[in-house]
Design an enzyme around this catalytic site. Sequence first.
Site, PDB file in Angstrom:
ATOM      1  N   GLN A   1       9.500  -8.069   3.376  1.00 25.20           N
ATOM      2  CA  GLN A   1       8.136  -8.459   3.205  1.00 25.20           C
ATOM      3  C   GLN A   1       8.223  -8.972   1.594  1.00 25.20           C
ATOM      4  O   GLN A   1       8.700  -7.899   0.610  1.00 25.20           O
ATOM      5  CB  GLN A   1       7.016  -7.702   3.093  1.00 25.20           C
TER       6      GLN A   1
ATOM      7  N   TYR B   1      -3.570  -8.682  -4.272  1.00 29.44           N
ATOM      8  CA  TYR B   1      -2.252  -8.808  -5.246  1.00 29.44           C
ATOM      9  C   TYR B   1      -2.167 -10.540  -5.708  1.00 29.44           C
ATOM     10  O   TYR B   1      -3.105 -11.137  -5.388  1.00 29.44           O
ATOM     11  CB  TYR B   1      -0.717  -8.622  -4.376  1.00 29.44           C
TER      12      TYR B   1
ATOM     13  N   ARG C   1       0.746 -12.481   5.463  1.00 32.72           N
ATOM     14  CA  ARG C   1      -0.104 -11.314   5.477  1.00 32.72           C
ATOM     15  C   ARG C   1      -1.349 -11.678   4.667  1.00 32.72           C
ATOM     16  O   ARG C   1      -1.383 -12.048   3.325  1.00 32.72           O
ATOM     17  CB  ARG C   1       0.411  -9.911   5.097  1.00 32.72           C
TER      18      ARG C   1
ATOM     19  N   ARG D   1       1.095   4.199   9.184  1.00 33.09           N
ATOM     20  CA  ARG D   1       0.851   5.796   8.820  1.00 33.09           C
ATOM     21  C   ARG D   1       1.495   6.383  10.196  1.00 33.09           C
ATOM     22  O   ARG D   1       2.341   7.577   9.989  1.00 33.09           O
ATOM     23  CB  ARG D   1      -0.610   6.346   8.510  1.00 33.09           C
TER      24      ARG D   1
ATOM     25  N   SER E   1       5.087  -1.150  10.061  1.00 35.61           N
ATOM     26  CA  SER E   1       4.240  -2.050   9.138  1.00 35.61           C
ATOM     27  C   SER E   1       4.990  -1.738   7.637  1.00 35.61           C
ATOM     28  O   SER E   1       5.403  -0.547   7.536  1.00 35.61           O
ATOM     29  CB  SER E   1       2.747  -1.542   9.183  1.00 35.61           C
ATOM     30  N   PRO E   2       4.754  -2.804   6.826  1.00 36.17           N
ATOM     31  CA  PRO E   2       5.210  -2.612   5.392  1.00 36.17           C
ATOM     32  C   PRO E   2       4.782  -1.406   4.688  1.00 36.17           C
ATOM     33  O   PRO E   2       3.379  -1.372   4.659  1.00 36.17           O
ATOM     34  CB  PRO E   2       5.181  -3.893   4.684  1.00 36.17           C
TER      35      PRO E   2
HETATM   36  C1  LIG Z   1       1.817   4.592   1.744  1.00 32.47           C
HETATM   37  C2  LIG Z   1       1.460   3.033   2.184  1.00 32.47           C
HETATM   38  C3  LIG Z   1       2.239   2.072   1.589  1.00 32.47           C
HETATM   39  C4  LIG Z   1       1.750   0.707   1.910  1.00 32.47           C
HETATM   40  N1  LIG Z   1       2.506  -0.107   1.483  1.00 32.47           N
HETATM   41  C5  LIG Z   1       2.102  -1.474   1.861  1.00 32.47           C
HETATM   42  C6  LIG Z   1       3.245  -2.686   1.458  1.00 32.47           C
HETATM   43  O1  LIG Z   1       4.106  -2.378   0.660  1.00 32.47           O
HETATM   44  N2  LIG Z   1       2.571  -3.779   1.982  1.00 32.47           N
HETATM   45  C7  LIG Z   1       1.755  -4.115   2.719  1.00 32.47           C
HETATM   46  O2  LIG Z   1       1.322  -5.044   3.042  1.00 32.47           O
HETATM   47  N3  LIG Z   1       1.045  -3.142   3.181  1.00 32.47           N
HETATM   48  C8  LIG Z   1       1.235  -1.652   2.900  1.00 32.47           C
HETATM   49  N4  LIG Z   1       0.380  -0.718   3.256  1.00 32.47           N
HETATM   50  C9  LIG Z   1      -0.464  -1.081   4.313  1.00 32.47           C
HETATM   51  C10 LIG Z   1       0.077  -0.653   5.576  1.00 32.47           C
HETATM   52  O3  LIG Z   1       0.942  -1.933   5.878  1.00 32.47           O
HETATM   53  C11 LIG Z   1      -1.081  -1.047   6.787  1.00 32.47           C
HETATM   54  O4  LIG Z   1      -1.677  -2.398   6.487  1.00 32.47           O
HETATM   55  C12 LIG Z   1      -2.173   0.077   6.683  1.00 32.47           C
HETATM   56  O5  LIG Z   1      -1.818   1.274   6.404  1.00 32.47           O
HETATM   57  C13 LIG Z   1      -3.001   0.324   8.049  1.00 32.47           C
HETATM   58  O6  LIG Z   1      -2.187   0.402   8.893  1.00 32.47           O
HETATM   59  P1  LIG Z   1      -2.253   1.977   9.381  1.00 32.47           P
HETATM   60  O7  LIG Z   1      -3.678   2.546   9.792  1.00 32.47           O
HETATM   61  O8  LIG Z   1      -1.306   2.110  10.660  1.00 32.47           O
HETATM   62  O9  LIG Z   1      -1.612   2.908   8.326  1.00 32.47           O
HETATM   63  C14 LIG Z   1       0.796   0.456   2.768  1.00 32.47           C
HETATM   64  C15 LIG Z   1       0.025   1.564   3.746  1.00 32.47           C
HETATM   65  C16 LIG Z   1       0.497   2.837   3.318  1.00 32.47           C
HETATM   66  C17 LIG Z   1      -0.076   4.075   3.951  1.00 32.47           C
END
Ligand SMILES: Cc1cc2nc3c(=O)[nH]c(=O)nc-3n(C[C@H](O)[C@H](O)[C@H](O)COP(=O)(O)O)c2cc1C
Length: 763
Positions: free
Chosen positions: A491, A572, A620, A715, A413-414
């Site tokens: 993205q 955003y 997204r 994560r 994931s981004p």
């Molecule tokens: C450090 C960090 C940076 C993130 N940056 C982005 C981002 O640049 N673009 C985005 O769409 N989501 C971003 N997210 C959200 C993640 O893509 C994801 O949707 C969110 O962490 C939930 O997934 P998880 O439970 O597997 O961590 C970020 C999450 C984390 C933890």
Amino acid sequence: MKVAVLGAGPAGLYFAISMKRRNPAHQITVVERNRADDTFGWGVVLSAETLDNLADNDPVSAAWIRDHFAYWDDIAVYHGGHRTVSTGHGFCGIGRRRLLLLLQRRARELGIEMAFETEIDDPRPYMETYDLVVAADGLNSRSRAAFPEVFKPDIDVRKCKFVWLGTRQKFDDAFTFIFEKTEHGWVWAHAYQFEPETATFIVECSEETWQRFGFGDMSREESIATCERIFARYLGGHPLMSNAGHLRGSAWINFPRVLCERWSHENLALMGDAAASAHFSIGSGTKLALESAVALADYLHSESDLPAAFAKYEDSRRVEVLRLQSAARNSLEWFEDVERYLGLDPVQFKYSLLTRSQRISHENLRLRDPAWLGDAEAWFQRRSGNADNVHRTPMFAPFRLRELTLKNRVVVSPMAQYKAVDGCPTDWHFAHYAERAKGGAGLVSIEMTCVSPEGRITPGCTGFYAPEHERAWKRLVDFVHAETEAKICAQIGHSGPKGSTQLGWQKMDAPLPSGNWPVMAASEIPWSPANQVPKAMDAADMALVRAQFVASAEMAARCGFDMLEIHAAHGYLLSSFITPLTNRRTDRYGGSLENRMRYPLEIFQAVRSIWPAHKPISMRISANDWVGDDGVTPGESVEIARLLQAAGVDICDVSAGQTSLRARPVYGRMFQTPFSDRIRNEAHMATMAVGNIFEPDHVNSILLAGRADLVCLARPHLADPYWTLHAAVQMGDRDVKWPAPYLPGRDQIYRLSERNATMGMRV
Ligand SMILES: Cc1cc2nc3c(=O)[nH]c(=O)nc-3n(C[C@H](O)[C@H](O)[C@H](O)COP(=O)(O)O)c2cc1C
Ligand SMILES: Cc1cc2nc3c(=O)[nH]c(=O)nc-3n(C[C@H](O)[C@H](O)[C@H](O)COP(=O)(O)OP(=O)(O)OC[C@H]3O[C@@H](n4cnc5c(N)ncnc54)[C@H](O)[C@@H]3O)c2cc1C
């Protein structure tokens, strides 16, 4: 102690027994409105495990109950006339009447007084004359109603109508679900044998279908005759029977989910359904009632006084109740929304039904019925176009979007790294993404990369707006393509009202201490009182940002990215247009959903027109603002997805939240996956699920149940770049490709894993 128990259901009788077992000197009276043998209901389901626990409490009644248990291992599903069966589910059941008669006999044997045919209108007189009063008077408890301010019951009346019937038709080979399409909509039955001659037959349907049938105006006999007609081909000529004479046993009702804020008041304690109910489709109401009875009896003997015992009782039982109510909610919502799933292939439909409460995982199903699960996995692989190697888990099925084929369904994931310098990715980014591309995921997404310096979230965010950015990203993309089988997605986004803020590990979303740049959004609504008030975008701003998105996408195309994702989530810029919480515009970009979607879709159309036709684009979204009806709801997100799909978006990346400080998200495992499920199965659009998905088991169950097409893990990929390769080790999949220089490491971990598996350990 002088104890009054109000209600002789499973909770009341078993509490009385448990108290008397602990101290025969207690004087216990159970008061019940019905006659001793005048009990409603048909069979109840318990598990062998529950009964083992009860045997420790009272071996005598446990042995009697066990003697009357009906066991069944299989679950059969009729759907579209098709019958599918899976095994290994291990249920047992007993007639409710039989259970209560056994408990009454045991109570009598222990010297418990029982006063039948005694209506309780108010618990207060009992509270005055007894040391302890236990109110076990069921779902519609009058005792609870006597102190609404104390117990603060939260009663959630659910959407479906159901009626609890019985039949002499045999359902003794399997717990059977029957889904029948009628002229008025779908009607389904939950049928299980609990005695040699009798089976429970619960009929359920949506409120709309119920209305169309006119069940509300029918007599009991007419209702039953209609149900007999609907299920005629399964009943073999046997009638359906109602426990006439008792309101709850025969009437259609809506299930009320009850949860009280407090479970005790002065010397009165609530127990069983009176305190908390669990939907019948997970068969745990009686288990909860019996186990609560044991717990209260225990604490009354281990603690020094009533308040201390009540406090422990509430604390310990609340956790268990919440756990079961969460599973029950998943299950009942599945039935409420079943029309969403009835179009699925019978294999997927069955899988979805079996895993509906989320208590049964993919690997759990493998333990129960490896052959059935193997067939289901093979079906998934074949449907994914992989006819050669059908024995892999769903995670390792390929996925195709336009001309892009991903080797598996795992997505990195981004995730913003906040390590860019003037928007330029650095060696950090190269090393970070290269590692994840080597780690086995089918698709690696780079972080939100911003279309302009002002569109960055923080000074550490990456960009697609300068020649050096293009050179750095191209170097990474070339590496990923040359050295790995992963595909890479760009993205792109604009921070809007959440721009000009601190790095993720500083004060997130807070303005910079100095050097802030101006921000813009759909309307002049700041992210928080501490953030800048953004400029509401005018036509020139919109044209400029649109051109920036196009220029960034062109740069991503020149770099060779395989896929593009437009970030329209998390508050955003584009998200600030979509959610009504931050869009107060009165022009054609505000108001109706169509208007709020106009600018994000204009951006998409502009980008799509230059993005290579053979490559897909994802969008997204935040599918739930978590503020109720004031914001985007999961229902509205289906409409959003329909608009995306109509515009030509290939896949919807279904995230949620981060759009308002008012949000009250409900976290948990896979907590956003229901939104993906809804979009995929109502809008019939490809989706990616994301959010607290961290086990291979989660990924496989989401995919095979048809809740998403791709699964994003964020994560978990920070903790382990090789998450997918390690998942393959854990699952015993030996068909993943490791980078050649790492083969000795692969061989060692395979050996270790096999050795540990034989010793019952996990690598
Ligand atoms: C450090 C960090 C940076 C993130 N940056 C982005 C981002 O640049 N673009 C985005 O769409 N989501 C971003 N997210 C959200 C993640 O893509 C994801 O949707 C969110 O962490 C939930 O997934 P998880 O439970 O597997 O961590 C970020 C999450 C984390 C933890
Ligand atoms: C259709 C359906 C199917 C179910 N299937 C299952 C299943 O398979 N497995 C399972 O574990 N659970 C099942 N349940 C749930 C289960 O029936 C209850 O959770 C369980 O009976 C709760 O026990 P209780 O003693 O708290 O309440 P109840 O069983 O409701 O007992 C309450 C008692 O109090 C008496 N009472 C109420 N008010 C008064 C009054 N004012 N004066 C005097 N007496 C009063 C009632 O007559 C009754 O005897 C099902 C429920 C339904 C509706």
